[in-house]
Design a protein around this motif. Structure first.
Motif, PDB file in Angstrom:
ATOM      1  N   UNK A 176     -25.774 -28.150  -3.217  1.00 17.12           N
ATOM      2  CA  UNK A 176     -24.739 -27.167  -2.692  1.00 17.12           C
ATOM      3  C   UNK A 176     -23.924 -26.598  -4.126  1.00 17.12           C
TER       4      UNK A 176
ATOM      5  N   UNK B  45     -21.686 -23.727  -6.632  1.00 18.85           N
ATOM      6  CA  UNK B  45     -20.591 -23.067  -6.478  1.00 18.85           C
ATOM      7  C   UNK B  45     -20.275 -22.271  -7.859  1.00 18.85           C
TER       8      UNK B  45
ATOM      9  N   UNK C 158     -16.905 -20.661  -9.935  1.00 19.08           N
ATOM     10  CA  UNK C 158     -15.522 -20.421  -9.667  1.00 19.08           C
ATOM     11  C   UNK C 158     -14.947 -19.735 -11.019  1.00 19.08           C
TER      12      UNK C 158
ATOM     13  N   UNK D 259     -21.056 -19.080  -3.310  1.00 16.78           N
ATOM     14  CA  UNK D 259     -21.598 -20.543  -3.151  1.00 16.78           C
ATOM     15  C   UNK D 259     -23.110 -20.533  -2.459  1.00 16.78           C
TER      16      UNK D 259
END
Lengths: 111, 116
Positions: free
Chosen positions: A32, A34, A36, A49
């Motif tokens: 998973x 991501x 930012x 994401x």
């Protein structure tokens, strides 16, 4: 142990140019992932994401990222950067109940 | 309206002192976190609370003690501050513990701690 590597500590691009920020991860199962962004003096904001499905993920502010399992990569792209995109960018992988972050890439925009 | 707020924004203190950083979220989230960002920008989780219950406790010195008086607040108390504690501390929150990191985490603006 899960880990994230962002090979580029600092990148400089000209305003209007395209951008690609690299991210490589180490994770045993389906990751998973991501991205930012941290603007100067601010907290982190989620750009996008990936959990499953389409490997090309669209995010906010015109960013996209592509998951490539064969390369263990999740690179962030933007076709044309703006001066306001100057910031620190962090890639992260979900592990257990927490996020494991890369060391960040600082993006500078030349006018 | 600020979603996740931290106070103070800057904290300069002497070695050996005890200090606290406060965090509040008005998002109605169940889970809150503390992260430490060191001088090389490396960001690492320290603690996570869900509905006032500690669920993640990474390997941090016992001098760091989180306290959650209610699910909207997660404070960080640091005893006997050391030079190496100088860093930026971020609070974050997310909706649901069970979804873990799959829930988007919302970060506060950070508290810049400098220990002299």
């Amino acid at each position: 142990a899960q880990s994230v590597t962002q090979p580029d500590i600092h990148i400089t691009v000209s305003e209007g140019a395209s951008l690609e920020l690299r991210c490589n991860y180490s994770y045993g199962a389906t990751p998973y992932l991501f991205w930012y962004v941290q603007s100067p003096g601010q907290g982190l904001q989620l750009l996008l994401k990936y959990f499953s499905g389409d490997t090309l993920v669209q995010g906010i502010k015109g960013f996209e990222a592509e998951f490539k399992r064969s390369q263990s990569s999740f690179n962030l792209r933007k076709p044309s950067v703006h001066w306001s995109d100057a910031a620190e960018y962090f890639c992260a992988v979900g592990s257990g109940q927490k996020l494991v972050f890369g060391q960040g890439t600082r993006l500078t925009i030349n006018p | 309206d600020t979603a996740v707020s931290q106070t103070p924004k800057y904290l300069v203190t002497q070695m050996g002192n005890d200090k606290s950083i406060k965090c509040e979220q008005n998002l109605g989230h169940d889970t809150m976190y503390w992260y430490k960002q060191d001088s090389k920008k490396f960001l690492k989780i320290m603690f996570s609370y869900n509905n006032k219950e500690l669920i993640i406790n990474e390997t941090v010195p016992n001098r760091f003690s989180p306290k959650s008086p209610d699910k909207a607040h997660l404070n960080l108390h640091i005893n006997s501050l050391e030079l190496g504690d100088s860093a930026v501390y971020f609070c974050a929150s997310s909706q649901d513990r069970l979804a873990g990191f799959q829930e988007t985490q919302y970060f506060g603006p950070g508290t810049r701690l400098l220990v002299l």
